[in-house]
Design a protein around this motif. Structure first.
Motif, mmCIF file in Angstrom:
data_model
loop_
_atom_site.group_PDB
_atom_site.id
_atom_site.type_symbol
_atom_site.label_atom_id
_atom_site.label_comp_id
_atom_site.label_asym_id
_atom_site.label_seq_id
_atom_site.Cartn_x
_atom_site.Cartn_y
_atom_site.Cartn_z
ATOM 1 N N THR A 163 14.007 -5.169 -8.041
ATOM 2 C CA THR A 163 13.125 -4.211 -8.706
ATOM 3 C C THR A 163 11.707 -4.325 -8.158
ATOM 4 O OG1 THR A 163 14.431 -4.238 -10.741
ATOM 5 C CG2 THR A 163 12.135 -3.535 -10.934
ATOM 6 N N GLU A 164 11.180 -5.536 -8.175
ATOM 7 C CA GLU A 164 9.792 -5.753 -7.743
ATOM 8 C C GLU A 164 9.640 -5.654 -6.224
ATOM 9 O OE1 GLU A 164 10.329 -6.841 -11.723
ATOM 10 O OE2 GLU A 164 11.379 -7.732 -10.001
ATOM 11 N N LEU A 165 10.626 -6.145 -5.485
ATOM 12 C CA LEU A 165 10.558 -6.054 -4.026
ATOM 13 C C LEU A 165 10.507 -4.594 -3.584
ATOM 14 C CD1 LEU A 165 13.193 -8.813 -3.188
ATOM 15 C CD2 LEU A 165 10.727 -8.985 -2.773
ATOM 16 N N GLY A 166 11.363 -3.770 -4.193
ATOM 17 C CA GLY A 166 11.373 -2.354 -3.846
ATOM 18 C C GLY A 166 10.099 -1.645 -4.259
ATOM 19 N N LEU A 167 9.619 -1.923 -5.463
ATOM 20 C CA LEU A 167 8.395 -1.285 -5.937
ATOM 21 C C LEU A 167 7.178 -1.716 -5.120
ATOM 22 C CD1 LEU A 167 8.958 -1.459 -9.796
ATOM 23 C CD2 LEU A 167 8.874 0.628 -8.399
ATOM 24 N N ALA A 168 7.166 -2.962 -4.675
ATOM 25 C CA ALA A 168 6.057 -3.429 -3.835
ATOM 26 C C ALA A 168 6.051 -2.683 -2.503
ATOM 27 C CB ALA A 168 6.162 -4.930 -3.603
ATOM 28 N N LEU A 169 7.225 -2.465 -1.925
ATOM 29 C CA LEU A 169 7.306 -1.686 -0.687
ATOM 30 C C LEU A 169 6.828 -0.258 -0.915
ATOM 31 C CD1 LEU A 169 10.728 -2.735 0.897
ATOM 32 C CD2 LEU A 169 8.441 -3.191 1.809
ATOM 33 N N ALA A 185 8.797 -5.550 11.406
ATOM 34 C CA ALA A 185 9.869 -5.207 10.475
ATOM 35 C C ALA A 185 9.314 -4.525 9.239
ATOM 36 C CB ALA A 185 10.651 -6.466 10.083
ATOM 37 N N LEU A 186 8.183 -5.025 8.731
ATOM 38 C CA LEU A 186 7.560 -4.418 7.563
ATOM 39 C C LEU A 186 7.051 -3.020 7.892
ATOM 40 C CD1 LEU A 186 6.578 -4.647 4.636
ATOM 41 C CD2 LEU A 186 4.460 -5.655 5.523
ATOM 42 N N ALA A 187 6.421 -2.868 9.041
ATOM 43 C CA ALA A 187 5.908 -1.553 9.440
ATOM 44 C C ALA A 187 7.047 -0.549 9.565
ATOM 45 C CB ALA A 187 5.152 -1.665 10.761
ATOM 46 N N ARG A 188 8.167 -1.001 10.094
ATOM 47 C CA ARG A 188 9.331 -0.111 10.230
ATOM 48 C C ARG A 188 9.866 0.281 8.859
ATOM 49 N NH1 ARG A 188 15.117 -1.497 11.961
ATOM 50 N NH2 ARG A 188 15.998 0.546 12.413
ATOM 51 N N ALA A 189 9.892 -0.668 7.939
ATOM 52 C CA ALA A 189 10.370 -0.379 6.586
ATOM 53 C C ALA A 189 9.451 0.604 5.873
ATOM 54 C CB ALA A 189 10.477 -1.674 5.788
ATOM 55 N N LEU A 190 8.150 0.418 6.015
ATOM 56 C CA LEU A 190 7.199 1.324 5.378
ATOM 57 C C LEU A 190 7.307 2.724 5.966
ATOM 58 C CD1 LEU A 190 4.091 -1.039 5.165
ATOM 59 C CD2 LEU A 190 5.694 -0.451 3.336
ATOM 60 N N SER A 191 7.508 2.816 7.273
ATOM 61 C CA SER A 191 7.683 4.117 7.907
ATOM 62 C C SER A 191 8.945 4.806 7.397
ATOM 63 C CB SER A 191 7.757 3.961 9.430
ATOM 64 O OG SER A 191 6.531 3.521 9.956
#
Length: 226
Positions: free
Chosen positions: A169-175, A10-16
């Motif tokens: 804010t932080e969750l989005g910036l961390a991604l 799920a994280l890899a898909r979000a980063l892509s």
């Protein structure tokens, strides 16, 4: 192990998605705001994306920048700048403080509120944040490019991101940091048209599946990136 694998996928898909300029739906925590935001990398936002945030999310369209970028541009936390009794006791039920900084328009916009104007402000904020963290952009540059008040609310990320605060804010910036797409994201809360309340997590998941967007829970982001 299976749960970890699903989280990694799920994280890899979000980063892509972020690297492709596409949105990710992020739910924070049930014991915090309990809301899902549509989150975009700010550098990729178009007028059509602002229209999606307006129509499909319905909350406040905000541009979050990293603490380092905000510091370089001398962007304050807004509550510390307001000289009015309403700002004297700014208690929040879900957090210790607000992330709000200045609301701005880019100086090339007209009213600042149209989809085109807000997209321009957002992408110019992203460019400014990129330059700021490189030491090539400061408060005077910001003042030359932006005016306040305006129609895009800037949010200032916590210095230690998820180690300090765990809002959208932080969750989005961390991604964004993990994806390598710059220190700026756009966030907008998803609301329920019928009730006017925050869109339920199940409904937000269904929306993400319907449109092919990744969905991430805040605790998964914290586990992977904090």
């Amino acid at each position: 192990m299976a749960g970890t694998q699903r989280t990694d996928e799920a994280l890899a898909r979000a980063l892509s998605a972020f690297r492709a300029g596409d949105p990710v739906l992020v739910h924070d925590f049930d014991d915090r705001e309990g809301e899902t935001d549509i989150v975009y990398p700010a550098r990729a936002v178009t007028a059509a994306d602002v229209a999606r945030l307006r129509n499909d999310a319905g909350g406040l369209v905000c541009a979050a920048v990293s603490d380092a970028a905000a510091e370089a541009m001398d962007l304050p936390f807004l509550e510390s700048e307001i000289d009015h009794p309403a700002a004297a006791d700014h208690e929040l039920a879900y957090d210790d403080r607000s992330s709000f900084s200045l609301p701005v328009n880019h100086r090339e916009t007209f009213t600042g509120i149209t989809d085109e104007d807000r997209a321009l402000t957002v992408t110019k904020l992203s460019e400014a944040a990129d330059a700021a963290v490189e030491g090539e952009y400061d408060a005077e540059d910001f003042a030359a490019d932006f005016r306040a008040p305006g129609h895009v609310n800037v949010l200032r990320g916590a210095p230690g991101l998820l180690d300090d605060r765990r809002g959208h804010t932080e969750l989005g910036l961390a991604l964004a940091a993990e994806a390598g797409v710059g220190p700026a994201v756009v966030v907008c809360e998803m609301l329920d048209d019928e009730s006017g309340a925050a869109l339920s997590t199940d409904a937000a998941r269904e929306y993400a599946e319907r449109h092919g967007f990744p969905f991430l829970d805040g605790d998964r982001i914290v586990d992977a990136l904090a």
